[in-house]
Structure formats: C-alpha cells, structure tokens
Design an enzyme around this catalytic site. Sequence first.
Site, PDB file in Angstrom:
ATOM      1  N   TRP A   1      28.877  -9.632  26.911  1.00 40.30           N
ATOM      2  CA  TRP A   1      29.880 -10.534  26.316  1.00 40.30           C
ATOM      3  C   TRP A   1      29.231 -11.423  25.248  1.00 40.30           C
ATOM      4  O   TRP A   1      29.859 -11.771  24.253  1.00 40.30           O
ATOM      5  CB  TRP A   1      30.503 -11.403  27.419  1.00 40.30           C
ATOM      6  CG  TRP A   1      31.442 -12.451  26.908  1.00 40.30           C
ATOM      7  CD1 TRP A   1      32.759 -12.277  26.567  1.00 40.30           C
ATOM      8  CD2 TRP A   1      31.166 -13.844  26.693  1.00 40.30           C
ATOM      9  NE1 TRP A   1      33.305 -13.469  26.155  1.00 40.30           N
ATOM     10  CE2 TRP A   1      32.340 -14.447  26.216  1.00 40.30           C
ATOM     11  CE3 TRP A   1      30.026 -14.636  26.861  1.00 40.30           C
ATOM     12  CZ2 TRP A   1      32.428 -15.797  25.903  1.00 40.30           C
ATOM     13  CZ3 TRP A   1      30.112 -15.978  26.544  1.00 40.30           C
ATOM     14  CH2 TRP A   1      31.295 -16.543  26.069  1.00 40.30           C
ATOM     15  N   HIS A   2      27.949 -11.752  25.447  1.00 38.39           N
ATOM     16  CA  HIS A   2      27.288 -12.652  24.505  1.00 38.39           C
ATOM     17  C   HIS A   2      27.002 -11.997  23.165  1.00 38.39           C
ATOM     18  O   HIS A   2      26.772 -12.684  22.174  1.00 38.39           O
ATOM     19  CB  HIS A   2      25.982 -13.200  25.102  1.00 38.39           C
ATOM     20  CG  HIS A   2      26.222 -14.260  26.123  1.00 38.39           C
ATOM     21  ND1 HIS A   2      26.415 -13.970  27.457  1.00 38.39           N
ATOM     22  CD2 HIS A   2      26.318 -15.605  26.023  1.00 38.39           C
ATOM     23  CE1 HIS A   2      26.612 -15.100  28.119  1.00 38.39           C
ATOM     24  NE2 HIS A   2      26.557 -16.099  27.281  1.00 38.39           N
ATOM     25  N   GLY A   3      26.976 -10.675  23.117  1.00 34.68           N
ATOM     26  CA  GLY A   3      26.742 -10.036  21.826  1.00 34.68           C
ATOM     27  C   GLY A   3      26.360  -8.587  21.953  1.00 34.68           C
ATOM     28  O   GLY A   3      25.985  -8.109  23.032  1.00 34.68           O
TER      29      GLY A   3
ATOM     30  N   TYR B   1      26.383 -21.662  20.497  1.00 31.87           N
ATOM     31  CA  TYR B   1      27.390 -20.810  21.118  1.00 31.87           C
ATOM     32  C   TYR B   1      28.522 -20.437  20.175  1.00 31.87           C
ATOM     33  O   TYR B   1      29.399 -19.676  20.559  1.00 31.87           O
ATOM     34  CB  TYR B   1      27.911 -21.443  22.420  1.00 31.87           C
ATOM     35  CG  TYR B   1      27.364 -20.707  23.611  1.00 31.87           C
ATOM     36  CD1 TYR B   1      26.011 -20.779  23.902  1.00 31.87           C
ATOM     37  CD2 TYR B   1      28.150 -19.880  24.392  1.00 31.87           C
ATOM     38  CE1 TYR B   1      25.470 -20.068  24.951  1.00 31.87           C
ATOM     39  CE2 TYR B   1      27.621 -19.166  25.446  1.00 31.87           C
ATOM     40  CZ  TYR B   1      26.291 -19.260  25.727  1.00 31.87           C
ATOM     41  OH  TYR B   1      25.752 -18.538  26.762  1.00 31.87           O
TER      42      TYR B   1
ATOM     43  N   PHE C   1      28.716 -16.623  19.710  1.00 29.47           N
ATOM     44  CA  PHE C   1      29.070 -15.656  20.761  1.00 29.47           C
ATOM     45  C   PHE C   1      30.562 -15.410  20.763  1.00 29.47           C
ATOM     46  O   PHE C   1      31.352 -15.944  21.199  1.00 29.47           O
ATOM     47  CB  PHE C   1      28.570 -16.136  22.114  1.00 29.47           C
ATOM     48  CG  PHE C   1      27.070 -16.307  22.107  1.00 29.47           C
ATOM     49  CD1 PHE C   1      26.265 -15.219  21.807  1.00 29.47           C
ATOM     50  CD2 PHE C   1      26.479 -17.531  22.313  1.00 29.47           C
ATOM     51  CE1 PHE C   1      24.892 -15.365  21.758  1.00 29.47           C
ATOM     52  CE2 PHE C   1      25.107 -17.692  22.274  1.00 29.47           C
ATOM     53  CZ  PHE C   1      24.324 -16.600  21.988  1.00 29.47           C
TER      54      PHE C   1
END
Lengths: 503, 342
Positions: free
Chosen positions: A317-319, A500, A503
């Site tokens: 999900w973060h990248g 953030y 993201f």
Amino acid sequence: MLFNSYEFILFLPLALAAHFLAARWSISAAVATTTISSLIFYAWWKPPFVVLPIASIVLNYWLASRILASPIAERRPLVLAGVAANVLVLAYFKYFDFILSIFEQRSASVPDVPLALSFTTFVQIAFLVELARHPEKVAPAKYAMFVAFFPHLIAGPIVRWSELGPQLDDRGRYRINWDNVALGLTIFLLGLAKKILLADQLSPHVSLVFDAAAAGQPIGAAAAWGASIAYSLQLFFDFSAYSDMAVGLGLLFNLRLPVNFAAPLRSTSIIDLWRRWHISLSRFLRDFIYVPLGGGKKGGLRQCANLFVTMLIGGLWHGANWTFIAWGAFHGALLTLNHIWRLLRGPVRPTMIGRSVGWLLTFAAFAVGMTMFRAANIETAGSLLQAMAGFGPGASDVNFNPAPDFWFLRQGYVSEEFVRTWFGAHWSISATLLTAAALAVMLLVPDTMELTNYRENEPHSDWRRSYGLTWTPSAAWCAGAVVLFAVLFARLNQFTEFLYYQF
Amino acid sequence: MISKTYSIIVAAACAALLAATATLNVAIDPQCVFRACASDGRATANERYHRLLAYKLRAVETDGLLFSNSRGKAFDTNAVALALGAKHVASFAVSAGAITDHLPFLKYILSDQAAHGGKIQKVLLLLDADFFGTRPWTNLNLDSFLPPEVSGESGLRFWLRYLFAVQFKGWRESITSTARRDLTATPNVRLASLDGPPTGLVAAGGQPAQAEEAPTPERLSRISKSHKPFLNEQLRDLDEFVQLCRRKDIQLTIALNPLTRVNSSTYEPGRLEDTIASINEITDLWDFTAPEWLAEDLAHWLDVSHFRPEIAQVMLDRMFANAGPSDFGRFRRKAESGSLER
C-alpha cells in the site's frame, strides 16, 4: 497545499470563516462550503487532478446508494464490485508500471500517483463495507465532506463513517466551540513544532546517507545505523506531526478525528508497536484484510500466515517498490515471531530489564525495517543492511568528509582517522548528536496527545504516562503557544513536504 | 483563563505577527521585489528577479545573452554586444549564479522570444572552475529564488514567501545599506555568497600522501572546498544548455573565468583541472584560469574572487578579436583538453 506553508496560513482562517458563516445559513451550506474549501486545498497541488477525487466521491456515493437500494442478499456482490473498482483505480495509478516492469524485466519508473489517492481509497472502501453491514441513509454533501475534509484528506488519519458521520449530523457541531478551538490551536502548533524543529532537522542527514548509498557509494556500519535510526525518528516526528495537525484542524471545525499515533517508538514489542503506529491504517488492515482472512481463529499457523499476508499488503500500500514489499514481509515475520514468543513465554509480566531489552530489540528491528522503507531500491536496501550487519566496506574504502565535523577536528577533539573509520563522508558527529537528541525527546518528552490529554477512538490508553504537565487554557500556555508560533513562523522559509504525502 | 480568551489571544497574536512581518517586508523590501530598489546597491536584492525585469524591458531588441555569476558583472553589456555582433545583450550575471540558474533562464527566454517572433543569436556563458559542481544557490535563499515565470512555481507562492519571510538580517542589512548608499560606492559583488558552505569530500586511499598530512584547519578547509557533490548534475545541465543552443542555431561561446592564486590555492591540487576537463568533455571552451601574471597580481582584481572590468575587456578581445596577450586564454576544443591554442 502543505500545512506548513504560507498559503495555508491564509487559507485556514478563510476556510474556517466560510464554514461558520455558512453554518449560520444552514448545515448543508456549511458542509458544501467546507467540501469546496477542501477541494481547493487539494487542487492547489495540481488543479486538473481535482477531477479524480470528485469522480471518486460521485461514483462511490452512487454505488452506496445502489447498495442501500438493493435487497440484503444482493449487497455483497455490489460491495465487492465497489472494493474492486477502488482497488483497480489505485492499482492503475500506483502499480501498473511496477507490475509491467516485472514482466518486462526492467526497473519500474516512479509513478505519478495523484495526491491522497491511497488514503481516499481506503476511506471509501471502509465506507462501502460499513454501509453494507449497517445500512444508513447518507446525504451526498455530507459524504463528500467526510471523504474530502482537508485535515485528513492527504495523509489521514483514515477516518471511518462511524466516527465522522454522526458528528456531521450533529447540529451542535456547526457552532464555534471555544474549548475545541483552544485545544485545536495548541495541538496544531505542537504538531507543527514536531515537524519543523525535529523531523526537518534530521532530514538532510538522512538523505545524505541514503542518496549516497543509492549512488553506489560505500557506506560504513555506523553511518548506515545512524541514518536508519535517524530516519525512523524523522518519519515518526513527521507523520505523527501531520496527524497531530490534522486532529488540531479538525477541532477548529469542531470535529474530532481519531488519534493516529500513541508514542509507538516507546513500544516494548512489535505487536505493541503496531497497536500504536499509524493506528488508523493498522485498524483498516485488521478489519478489512486480517479478520476476513480468518484472523487468529483458525489456528496458530493460519494466524501467522494471515499476519504475514496482511503486512505484505500493508507494505505494498505504501508504494510500488520491492522495498515496501520487503518491509511488509519483514514486519509480518517480526509479528509472527513476537506471537510465537508470547505463546512460549506465557502470561508473565515482564521485568524492568525485560522491558528495556524489549524496547531495544523493537526499536532496532523497526530501524532495520525503515532501512528498506527509505531505500531507493532493493539493491540499495541490501547494501545498507549489509553495512549494518558489519559486512560493509572497511574504513580504507570509505570516503572522508571533514566539513560537518570541522569544528571537532579543528579543536582536536577527534581525529581524522576516527571520523573516517566511524562516519565516512556521509554521516557525522553532528548528525549523531542530533539523532541522539531526537531520540531523547521521543523517549522522555510527553507526546502531543499526552500533553493535551486528547483521546478520540483510542483503542488502548495504557501507553499514556503521567508527567504532571497537562495542557489547560492558562496564561502560561497561551504565552508559550504564541512564542512557539513565532519561532515556527520564523523557520517557515524552509519548505519541506510531509513524508506521507508520497504514499 | 477561559478557552475563548486563550483562543482569541493566540489567534490575534499570530495574526499580528503575520501583519507586522508583512508590513516590514513591504516597507523595507530587502529583496526589492515589491518596488524598484535594486539600484540602491543593497546586497540582499534578488538579482535574478531584477535581471528578468531588465530583460523584459528590452526583450524585443535583445538578440544576445550573457550568463555568469557575479564575476560577469565586470563585463560591460555594450562591449559584449559589440564583441558578439549583437544588437542588445541582456545580462544574467547574478551573484552565485550557476548553470542551474542559466539553463532555466535560457529556456524561458527562448520561449519568450519565440512567442513574439524574436530570436537569440549569440550567447556568452561564463563558468567557474572553482564553483562548478558545488551546491548551487538557485532557489536556496530569499535573494536567489528564480522568478516564477522561469521556475514554473506559482506566482502567489513566490510573493507570499517575500511577504511573510522573517529575515532579521535582511531587514538590518537593507536599512544600513540604504543609509550608507550615498556615502560610499561599493561594487555590487558578494564575496560571502560565493564562498558557500564547506562540504568537502576526498576519496580514501586516493591520495595517500595527503592522508599522512596533519589535519590542519587549512587542509581541512581545502578538502571541504574541493568537494563537488553536484558535478554530474551540473554537467548534465551544461550539456542540455549546449544542445539547446545547438538546436536553436545559437552561436554559443563558453569561457572559464580567471582565478587568483589566493583563491585557487584554497582547493586540493588537481581538483580544478579535473573540473575543467569534465566541462571540456561537453563543449569547446576558452580557459582563462591559467596565466600566472594575472593570478599573482592583485592589482587586476577588485578582491580575491572578482576581476576588474579591464580584464573582462581583454577576455572579450581574446575570444572575439584575436587580440590581447597570447598567454591569456587558451581555446580548448571539446574532449581534446589543452590540444589547441590560438
């Protein structure tokens, strides 16, 4: 628009004034006004991209209406279709090139992901699922404001309709509440201080090491450990600062957003850390991935597998990068180990020494994970981890940079050989001292939520310490807030984005 | 204290601080962005902003450009125009100017010229062996932000920055420089800004003789100043600059400014030569860094970094009239360092 920008200083009073003036007319007018303000806030980044959240809000609302209008038996496929549609949009912008690059065996390019997409996707998925479980008629304007409300729009907290929806329906919240304004201003300023005085100070030191490693330059063990610890602290201060500011801004609008960080880096185990780090994301992953997979109800082995998969998805999900997948897998493995350890140890209350060892291991493991998280690619992460394990280059292979420690060298407090051996060209005594100071602040100074005693949708409160220094709207705190604003305002020239946001 | 009083005091104090800062910035205007005060000679003025304003005033007749850092201020633009054979040369000689400034300016001007049917024919680009590759000051300081048309940033953000910047030194400097401007005439150069922050680096094992040398402040300073962490990025920018001129059929002349011995001795031996060789791999250039008589004799210099206008004229003569002392200025063809002299 950044919370720590000059534009925002002008935007905020205008948005607040517009909200409460419109509220005198009607609740719908206030909701519509703040939704428009929020879209302007978003559009400040890249105006044409504002079409995306608008389209997403409209389509999800339409889908929600279809779910409500359908018989119970037919809701599940609609919810699944809604979840799939949201995930597909996210995947298209965020992972398309990454997936393609795997098949084409090339390096993925950095995707141009629309701001806030990851957060709004999760907010809306949660909404659709909650709506199917607890059907409730939702006004379109309120839904739009729930998703687009600018304090949480860009980087969370990932709010639930069950938290914000009832507040939007409460007529009493459309009048200025001075208690919340006083608290909100204070929390916002404390968050801004975390960002400017702590996170931004660590940032250049961290970048030096990670950028040099990405460029293939040799990094020594101390530099790799130093940068990883500094980045762990930077990310914590940066992201928790953003969450604090979001909470503070919400209070100015008389809305209470959930606590997102509970001093997580003071945790004495990885399980505890994940209860306290990015709480709204952990909660989403638990409710919408871990529990549907079976959670801990299907045996120990299955629980471990579920945890691992959940953390892997959380990492992704973060990248779109193998580094995030590795980070997720690493934390999945750590959580599994921690659960096994708890099973073996049984219900024994840890001693003071046990807690200290637990903290040290947890923090060190977190810093190792952050090395993967921050590295530009998996090769860079590998070389840094190698250095941290003591298999990096020897002192004679490491470059030497006297500039940051010029004063120490000139005074003769340290030798050139010492700096070369321990720090190399990219880390320094000054960076070490700064990181140690930030670590001390993190461990010893009360967190914003502790200082202000703000508690909203906080699943556990056992993390809170008593410092005997709780905020009240007193003359001393008022003077402190003004002085803090003056200090922060003077440093606002140094623009940096919140970590953030990416993201 | 009740919450309402607390909130109002905090909000009012913050608003008062904002208002006071904005008032001071408009009234004192250290960067001269709110009114035309750059000619006051104040060191805090944003020269990049003013160079663009000056260009815009004569954009139609401009067909030549001069890019440089503050050393290029020694060049008279009329003399440059004459040497280049241009009608009018717009100068972009700015304090601590680097290729990271010159490239966006060139791009903006080419698109601006194309918009009104004009054409840039000649460009003189002055580079510096000592500063090339070090941290550029582009968009780093209040006095070095590129104008929004050039940088592409929002105009509102550009103006808000100047309106709300808390800059005690800038205010003080502006007030004192305004007060003394009629008393003394000082050259508009900024030595301090050219020195830049020390960020040194030297390869381990690469120079064993130096590794044994004592860590004296002078040596540490030399190592620091020799560090060029942005060399590759700036070489890429220079290559883009050269290619852009080639594509637009612009006659580009590149020269390296002279250096004093005092200045060049503050660098590690060989470091400046390496930089020149790297630049020379991209383009032909005139190298004015070498002659002993100039480097040693401070009579030709305003200070240890800035040469006098007479030297600038000799440089023009060497490059465009094949005149002047033959030991001053070597023409180096691309990737053939030191092979050709004329």
